[in-house]
Design a protein around this motif. Structure first.
Motif, short mmCIF file in Angstrom:
data_model
loop_
_atom_site.label_atom_id
_atom_site.label_comp_id
_atom_site.label_asym_id
_atom_site.label_seq_id
_atom_site.Cartn_x
_atom_site.Cartn_y
_atom_site.Cartn_z
N LEU A 202 31.58 90.10 20.02
CA LEU A 202 31.27 89.61 21.36
C LEU A 202 30.20 88.51 21.36
N TYR A 203 29.74 88.18 20.17
CA TYR A 203 28.61 87.25 20.07
C TYR A 203 29.00 85.87 20.59
N ILE A 204 30.13 85.35 20.14
CA ILE A 204 30.54 84.00 20.54
C ILE A 204 30.79 83.93 22.05
N GLU A 205 31.46 84.93 22.58
CA GLU A 205 31.77 84.91 24.00
C GLU A 205 30.51 85.01 24.85
N ARG A 206 29.57 85.83 24.47
CA ARG A 206 28.34 85.95 25.24
C ARG A 206 27.46 84.70 25.13
N PHE A 207 27.47 84.09 23.96
CA PHE A 207 26.72 82.83 23.85
C PHE A 207 27.34 81.77 24.75
N ASN A 208 28.65 81.74 24.82
CA ASN A 208 29.33 80.78 25.70
C ASN A 208 28.98 81.03 27.16
N ILE A 209 28.91 82.30 27.56
CA ILE A 209 28.55 82.62 28.95
C ILE A 209 27.11 82.20 29.25
N ALA A 210 26.19 82.48 28.33
CA ALA A 210 24.78 82.11 28.55
C ALA A 210 24.61 80.60 28.62
N MET A 262 27.04 79.72 13.77
CA MET A 262 27.91 78.77 13.07
C MET A 262 28.87 79.46 12.12
N PRO A 263 28.47 80.46 11.31
CA PRO A 263 29.47 81.14 10.46
C PRO A 263 30.57 81.81 11.27
N LEU A 264 30.24 82.36 12.41
CA LEU A 264 31.27 82.98 13.24
C LEU A 264 32.23 81.94 13.80
N LEU A 265 31.73 80.77 14.13
CA LEU A 265 32.61 79.71 14.62
C LEU A 265 33.54 79.20 13.52
N LEU A 266 33.03 79.06 12.30
CA LEU A 266 33.88 78.61 11.19
C LEU A 266 34.93 79.66 10.87
N GLU A 267 34.58 80.91 10.94
CA GLU A 267 35.56 81.98 10.72
C GLU A 267 36.62 81.98 11.82
N ALA A 268 36.21 81.76 13.05
CA ALA A 268 37.18 81.71 14.14
C ALA A 268 38.08 80.48 14.01
N GLN A 269 37.57 79.40 13.44
CA GLN A 269 38.40 78.21 13.24
C GLN A 269 39.48 78.46 12.20
N SER A 270 39.16 79.22 11.18
CA SER A 270 40.17 79.51 10.14
C SER A 270 41.25 80.44 10.62
N THR A 271 40.98 81.22 11.65
CA THR A 271 41.98 82.12 12.23
C THR A 271 42.31 81.61 13.61
N PRO A 272 43.46 80.91 13.76
CA PRO A 272 43.76 80.31 15.07
C PRO A 272 43.84 81.34 16.18
N PHE A 273 43.26 80.98 17.31
CA PHE A 273 43.29 81.75 18.54
C PHE A 273 42.55 83.09 18.43
N GLN A 274 41.70 83.22 17.41
CA GLN A 274 40.82 84.38 17.42
C GLN A 274 39.85 84.26 18.59
N VAL A 275 39.43 83.03 18.86
CA VAL A 275 38.62 82.70 20.03
C VAL A 275 39.42 81.68 20.83
N THR A 276 39.40 81.82 22.14
CA THR A 276 40.18 80.90 22.99
C THR A 276 39.72 79.46 22.78
N PRO A 277 40.65 78.50 22.83
CA PRO A 277 40.27 77.09 22.62
C PRO A 277 39.22 76.60 23.61
N SER A 278 39.29 77.09 24.85
CA SER A 278 38.30 76.64 25.83
C SER A 278 36.89 77.11 25.45
#
Length: 366
Positions: A202-210, A262-278
């Motif tokens: 939930l880290y990426i999503e909560r950072f995006n909300i903040a 940043m490591p979580l973002l790079l991991e999400a980039q390697s797995t498409p649609f793990q995190v929504t594109p928006s």
């Protein structure tokens, strides 16, 4: 002889007294006689004094001990034969003086006192600012910082704008700027602690909300404090309010979480649609806005959402670009994203597409 002398003396004395009484009577009669009327003449116009000057009125001497009862304040005028005419002249002169010198109206004095009292009543002391004005601003800032996108905030923007304007006019800009920075800093420190307690999924999503919530709040906070920004921050500090508030988020939130994010973002980039594109786009663009030099941490990641990050493509690397595109297509197919229906494609289109691509590639390598 003596009797004749006494008779002559008595007769002469009576004759003398008769003559004196006769003369006195004629004098008295002449005093009561009215003189003939004067010839008609045009009276001279009374010259009014210029504005701001008063006519010189002869001073009247008054006894310090006070006038006695039944006595006039000043000495009586000398007797004149035409006393009635002189009295009329004196009355006319007094009327002319009264007409030429207008009496001061009490309204002007009242207006001056009223304006002065209003000015004094509008003074905002530091106690008034702390007890009345800043609490209103504090409550509005709280609601703006914690609102969700699309929420309606029941605050009066006109009232908040007026409070800021009055405080700036009363020389409370420095105190208000200090209170605003302190208020937002405390809020961002709480946000940072909440992000630290978030699980990785939930880290990426909560950072995006903040990040989105804070940037949205700045769109309302900065215009409300536009007078303080113009007449204090830009003039005396040579800075801008929006830049200062963005810097606060960078220092108290982004810098503390960039190495975990940043490591979580790079991991999400390697797995498409793990995190929504928006979500990925918002975070990457937000990090670039906060500090552009963070691009060096993951140039490939930033280049997918921000143009002109990587150097321009060269002809020798075209095969590598094609290999990356094929790899992305295979990953999409493995994750269940199939290509569309190919049955409606006309016969020969696939062959024509392949031949044209081959010709273009061959021309590119010549």
């Amino acid at each position: 002889m003596e009797e004749s002398m006494e008779e002559e003396e008595g007769g002469s004395y009576d004759a003398m007294m008769d003559d004196q009484n006769h003369n006195n009577w004629e004098t008295a009669v002449d005093g009561f006689r009215q003189p003939p009327p004067p010839p008609p003449s045009i009276p001279a116009p009374v010259r009014e004094p210029p504005r701001g000057q008063l006519l010189a009125v002869p001073a009247v001497s008054v006894d310090r001990k006070g006038p006695k009862e039944g006595l006039p304040l000043g000495p009586p005028p000398p007797p004149e034969p035409n006393g009635v005419i002189m009295m009329l002249k004196s009355c006319d002169a007094a009327a002319a003086v009264a007409k030429a010198v207008p009496a001061p109206t009490p309204s002007s004095t009242i207006n001056i006192n009223t304006s002065t009292s209003k000015f004094l009543m509008n003074v905002i002391t530091i106690e008034d600012y702390k007890s009345t004005y800043w609490p209103k601003l504090d409550g509005a800032i709280d609601q703006l910082l914690t609102q969700s996108p699309g929420d309606y905030i029941p605050i009066s923007y006109e009232q908040i704008y007026s409070c800021v304007y009055k405080c700036v006019c009363q020389q409370h800009s420095e105190q208000m700027y200090s209170d605003l920075i302190k208020k937002i800093t405390n809020h961002l420190e709480r946000v940072s602690k909440e992000l630290q307690a978030s699980p990785p999924d939930l880290y990426i999503e909560r950072f995006n909300i903040a990040l989105g919530q804070y940037m949205g709040a700045l769109q309302s906070i900065v215009p409300l404090f536009i007078y303080m920004n113009k007449f204090y921050i830009e003039t005396k500090l040579n800075r801008d309010l929006k830049d200062d508030l963005i810097k606060l988020f960078t220092e108290h939130v982004a810098e503390k979480h960039i190495y975990s994010l940043m490591p979580l973002l790079l991991e999400a980039q390697s797995t498409p649609f793990q995190v929504t594109p928006s979500t990925m786009a918002n975070i990457v663009k937000g990090l670039y806005t906060l500090r552009p030099e963070w691009v060096q941490m993951a140039p490939a990641l930033f280049s997918k959402f921000i143009p002109n990050i990587l150097p321009p493509a060269v002809e020798s690397e075209l095969s590598e670009y094609a290999a990356q595109d094929q790899k992305l297509q295979r990953e999409l197919i493995q994750n269940g994203f199939m290509r569309g229906d190919q049955s409606r494609k006309r016969a020969g289109d696939e062959l024509a597409y392949n031949s044209s691509s081959a010709c273009a590639s061959s021309r590119g390598y010549r």
